[in-house]
Every structure is written in structure tokens, then in C-alpha cells.
Design a protein around this motif. Structure first.
Motif, mmCIF file in Angstrom:
data_model
loop_
_atom_site.group_PDB
_atom_site.id
_atom_site.type_symbol
_atom_site.label_atom_id
_atom_site.label_comp_id
_atom_site.label_asym_id
_atom_site.label_seq_id
_atom_site.Cartn_x
_atom_site.Cartn_y
_atom_site.Cartn_z
ATOM 1 N N ASN A 13 0.855 -1.187 0.000
ATOM 2 C CA ASN A 13 0.000 0.000 0.000
ATOM 3 C C ASN A 13 0.893 1.239 0.000
ATOM 4 O O ASN A 13 1.623 1.473 0.963
ATOM 5 N N PRO A 14 0.869 2.059 -1.052
ATOM 6 C CA PRO A 14 1.774 3.213 -1.124
ATOM 7 C C PRO A 14 1.534 4.253 -0.032
ATOM 8 O O PRO A 14 2.391 5.104 0.207
ATOM 9 N N HIS A 15 0.391 4.185 0.627
ATOM 10 C CA HIS A 15 0.097 5.129 1.699
ATOM 11 C C HIS A 15 0.673 4.680 3.039
ATOM 12 O O HIS A 15 0.728 5.471 3.984
ATOM 13 N N LEU A 51 1.644 14.809 13.925
ATOM 14 C CA LEU A 51 2.060 15.043 12.542
ATOM 15 C C LEU A 51 0.795 15.121 11.693
ATOM 16 O O LEU A 51 0.012 14.167 11.658
ATOM 17 N N PRO A 52 0.540 16.216 10.999
ATOM 18 C CA PRO A 52 -0.757 16.440 10.347
ATOM 19 C C PRO A 52 -1.081 15.455 9.224
ATOM 20 O O PRO A 52 -2.241 15.332 8.844
ATOM 21 N N PHE A 53 -0.075 14.752 8.710
ATOM 22 C CA PHE A 53 -0.314 13.830 7.604
ATOM 23 C C PHE A 53 -0.551 12.397 8.054
ATOM 24 O O PHE A 53 -0.792 11.519 7.236
ATOM 25 N N VAL A 54 -0.468 12.112 9.365
ATOM 26 C CA VAL A 54 -0.638 10.749 9.871
ATOM 27 C C VAL A 54 -2.124 10.434 10.000
ATOM 28 O O VAL A 54 -2.857 11.096 10.732
ATOM 29 N N LYS A 55 -2.563 9.396 9.304
ATOM 30 C CA LYS A 55 -3.965 8.983 9.295
ATOM 31 C C LYS A 55 -4.221 7.832 10.262
ATOM 32 O O LYS A 55 -5.210 7.825 10.993
ATOM 33 N N THR A 56 -3.325 6.832 10.259
ATOM 34 C CA THR A 56 -3.478 5.653 11.109
ATOM 35 C C THR A 56 -2.109 5.227 11.620
ATOM 36 O O THR A 56 -1.112 5.312 10.895
ATOM 37 N N VAL A 57 -2.067 4.753 12.868
ATOM 38 C CA VAL A 57 -0.829 4.248 13.475
ATOM 39 C C VAL A 57 -1.027 2.780 13.833
ATOM 40 O O VAL A 57 -2.004 2.417 14.499
ATOM 41 N N TYR A 58 -0.103 1.947 13.372
ATOM 42 C CA TYR A 58 -0.100 0.520 13.715
ATOM 43 C C TYR A 58 1.172 0.231 14.519
ATOM 44 O O TYR A 58 2.270 0.607 14.114
ATOM 45 N N ILE A 59 1.012 -0.440 15.650
ATOM 46 C CA ILE A 59 2.162 -0.835 16.474
ATOM 47 C C ILE A 59 2.048 -2.328 16.730
ATOM 48 O O ILE A 59 1.027 -2.814 17.229
ATOM 49 N N LEU A 66 2.800 3.419 9.565
ATOM 50 C CA LEU A 66 2.000 4.642 9.505
ATOM 51 C C LEU A 66 1.308 4.747 8.160
ATOM 52 O O LEU A 66 1.925 4.520 7.111
ATOM 53 N N GLU A 67 0.027 5.090 8.204
ATOM 54 C CA GLU A 67 -0.725 5.398 6.995
ATOM 55 C C GLU A 67 -0.851 6.910 6.895
ATOM 56 O O GLU A 67 -1.198 7.578 7.871
ATOM 57 N N ARG A 68 -0.568 7.458 5.718
ATOM 58 C CA ARG A 68 -0.571 8.911 5.536
ATOM 59 C C ARG A 68 -1.794 9.396 4.757
ATOM 60 O O ARG A 68 -2.439 8.639 4.029
ATOM 61 N N TYR A 69 -2.084 10.669 4.944
ATOM 62 C CA TYR A 69 -3.024 11.354 4.060
ATOM 63 C C TYR A 69 -2.279 11.784 2.798
ATOM 64 O O TYR A 69 -1.043 11.751 2.733
ATOM 65 N N SER A 75 8.335 10.065 0.443
ATOM 66 C CA SER A 75 9.704 10.415 0.073
ATOM 67 C C SER A 75 10.132 11.757 0.670
ATOM 68 O O SER A 75 11.326 12.004 0.872
ATOM 69 N N ASP A 76 9.154 12.611 0.978
ATOM 70 C CA ASP A 76 9.469 13.936 1.518
ATOM 71 C C ASP A 76 9.642 13.939 3.033
ATOM 72 O O ASP A 76 10.296 14.838 3.579
ATOM 73 N N VAL A 77 9.049 12.956 3.731
ATOM 74 C CA VAL A 77 9.020 13.034 5.201
ATOM 75 C C VAL A 77 9.519 11.775 5.905
ATOM 76 O O VAL A 77 9.666 11.771 7.126
ATOM 77 N N ARG A 78 9.798 10.712 5.163
ATOM 78 C CA ARG A 78 10.097 9.419 5.790
ATOM 79 C C ARG A 78 11.301 9.483 6.732
ATOM 80 O O ARG A 78 11.270 8.910 7.830
ATOM 81 N N ASP A 79 12.367 10.157 6.319
ATOM 82 C CA ASP A 79 13.573 10.209 7.151
ATOM 83 C C ASP A 79 13.336 10.976 8.444
ATOM 84 O O ASP A 79 13.820 10.583 9.514
ATOM 85 N N GLU A 80 12.597 12.077 8.348
ATOM 86 C CA GLU A 80 12.295 12.864 9.551
ATOM 87 C C GLU A 80 11.414 12.066 10.517
ATOM 88 O O GLU A 80 11.611 12.114 11.741
ATOM 89 N N VAL A 81 10.445 11.320 9.971
ATOM 90 C CA VAL A 81 9.581 10.492 10.826
ATOM 91 C C VAL A 81 10.396 9.398 11.500
ATOM 92 O O VAL A 81 10.239 9.131 12.700
ATOM 93 N N ALA A 82 11.270 8.738 10.756
ATOM 94 C CA ALA A 82 12.113 7.690 11.329
ATOM 95 C C ALA A 82 12.977 8.247 12.458
ATOM 96 O O ALA A 82 13.141 7.612 13.507
ATOM 97 N N GLN A 83 13.524 9.447 12.252
ATOM 98 C CA GLN A 83 14.351 10.065 13.277
ATOM 99 C C GLN A 83 13.534 10.377 14.525
ATOM 100 O O GLN A 83 13.992 10.163 15.658
#
Length: 300
Positions: A13-15, A51-59, A66-69, A75-83
């Protein structure tokens, strides 16, 4: 204190993006949070919802997904989220208050016969490992507490894990009618105690060294990639239901020979040769034509 690292994996799922950790972060439960109110028992999930783009969190287990809006691309935010995730984990802050969960699913395990009379499949009602592990002896099992304990039974010859089941191969001196209940109860109690089946470091290493049956390597030719796809889609589910596993090893273009590795209950099974020739070999020949002449199996 544990030091966490994050490995990022894309999903079908690309999201949804998966952030895998090198240590387990929950015991036995899977969590899905659709909004910050649902995440009241998870401080980590609550922080991620800021984070305003986070739609769903799975743990679950050793990952956060994370599912995004559509307002951003991963590609624009993945590294910052991982950090952000790794900094949170290394701070020692709570991930999920699991003791507050109202429902606890008891561990259940049932035994299934396999085509191999020396092997029995013990199926649990929850995920045990994210990928396959095979142990031929107690020395190989040093990173698996459950396999180590099972090898202490004098009649246990080999142990194989895959997703939600344990495949145990015995020596001929023992009879399944006499030992099945004992093994089943031991596995059930181990799972119910919330113990780690295989160490998280070993899981990460196994995935990093995944054989080509699980990933498409750039070094593989197109024929090998097609063989892998067929094995994954048509063959692997069938052998898994029998308590085993099949891995692509190599393809020889000159002799048109496919080499595979059989694991678990399939390894050393008296009927494996028949299955290989009349099932897998015929399937590959039918689907790939004159590119396949024979399939040769190696025991894992």
C-alpha cells in the motif's frame, strides 16, 4: 538501556510505510489507532498523531507502520519520521501501556500431522516470528529461547518456525502419540508467558540476509525472478500448510535446472521427492515452457 535503530520498508500500500525496530516494542498484541483519542494508551501513537499527515498508526511486535493522508509523499518526510521515532524509543518513554488493555487473548496451540511422519506442526493463534527460522541442533538455536528449550527434549531432532507455527521433527525412538501433548503444552505455556520466540537482533539479521526466494536481487536474471514469483504465489502457501518451507537457491540456464532448498517438515520427508517432481517441477514446466528441464531439492 536498549539502543534502538530503525529500518524503513515500503509496503504494497503506497500510503503505508513500515518502520521496523531492532528490538521488540510490544509483547504479544497488535494495535491500530485511527485517531489521537483511540491512542490514549499509547504515548508514542499520540505523539505521531501530532504530525498532520498521519492517518493511522499501527504498532506490533518490532515495528510501527503509519498510513498517511495525501497531503504529503513519504519520500518527503520518511527520514524525519524515522528520526522522530528512534529518538522517542531511545528516550525510554512508554510505547503502549499494555497493562491497561481490557482484553487479553489467551494463547492456544493445536497440533497437526504433516506429510512427513517424523514432523508435527504446532499452530498458535498469534504471530510468533515475522520470517522463517530453521534450527538443526541446539547450537544453531542460541538466539531462540523456545527452540533451545525444545532441543532439551531428547526426542527433538529439528525445529522450524514460520509466522504462527512451530514444526518439530523427532527421532524415531519416540512416538507422536506419547509426546504430542507434552510438546504442545510446553509451546503454549511459553507463548502465554509472553516470552520472545526469537531474539529481535536475530530477526533483523535474518531479514537482512534474506535469500533470493524472498527478495528480488538486482543480480538475478528474469527467469530466476519469474521462478521466485511462482514459488512465492503457488508453492510456498501449500508447503507452509504442511509445516515446511521452500526457498529458491539458483537457476542454471545451460542445464535448465532449478535448485531449491526444502526446510521444516519438507526436509527429509519421504513424499517430498514425489511432490517435487509431480507438483513443483510440472508446474514450473507448464508455466515457463522449455526454460525448465528439472527441479532439484536440497534439504535445508
Amino acid at each position: 538501556m536498549k539502543e534502538y535503530t530503525i529500518t524503513i520498508y515500503e509496503t504494497t500500500n503506497p500510503h503505508i510505510l513500515k518502520f521496523e525496530t531492532n528490538h521488540f516494542i510490544t509483547k504479544n498484541n497488535n494495535y491500530e489507532f485511527k485517531d489521537i483519542d483511540q491512542a490514549k494508551n499509547s504515548p508514542l501513537a499520540q505523539q505521531l498523531f501530532y504530525l498532520p499527515f498521519v492517518k493511522t498508526v499501527y504498532i506490533s511486535g518490532n515495528f510501527i507502520a503509519l498510513e498517511r493522508y495525501d497531503i504529503v509523499q513519504w519520500s518527503d518526510v520518511r527520514d524525519e519520521v524515522a528520526q522522530q521515532i528512534v529518538e522517542y524509543l531511545n528516550s525510554g518513554a512508554p510505547i503502549v501501556h499494555e497493562e491497561q488493555d481490557e482484553k487479553k487473548v489467551p494463547a492456544t496451540v493445536y497440533a497437526e500431522n504433516t506429510p512427513n511422519p517424523a514432523a508435527m506442526r504446532f499452530v498458535a493463534n498469534k504471530l510468533l516470528v515475522p520470517t522463517a527460522f530453521e534450527f538443526k541442533n541446539i547450537d544453531e538455536a542460541k538466539d531462540s529461547a523456545l527452540a533451545t528449550e525444545l532441543f532439551k527434549f531428547p526426542f527433538v531432532k529439528e525445529v522450524f518456525f514460520d509466522e504462527n507455527y512451530v514444526s518439530v521433527t523427532k527421532y524415531e525412538v519416540a512416538d507422536w502419540n506419547e509426546i504430542t501433548l507434552e510438546i504442545r503444552e510446553y509451546i503454549r505455556n511459553f507463548i502465554a508467558d509472553g516470552k520472545e520466540v526469537v531474539s529481535a537482533n536475530s530477526v533483523a539479521k535474518q531479514k537482512a540476509e534474506a535469500p533470493s526466494s524472498q527478495v528480488h536481487s538486482d543480480s538475478l536474471d528474469d527467469t530466476s525472478k519469474k521462478i521466485i514469483d511462482i514459488l512465492e504465489e503457488y508453492v510456498k502457501p501449500a508447503v507452509a500448510s504442511d509445516g515446511g518451507n521452500i526457498l529458491f537457491k539458483s537457476y542454471d540456464e545451460e542445464t535448465k535446472t532449478v535448485n531449491v532448498v526444502l526446510q521444516g517438515a519438507c526436509s527429509g520427508c519421504p513424499s517430498s521427492t514425489f511432490t517435487l517432481k509431480n507438483g513443483i517441477e510440472n508446474m514450473l514446466k507448464n508455466m515457463m515452457g522449455d526454460k525448465i528441464e528439472q527441479v532439484v531439492a536440497l534439504n535445508g
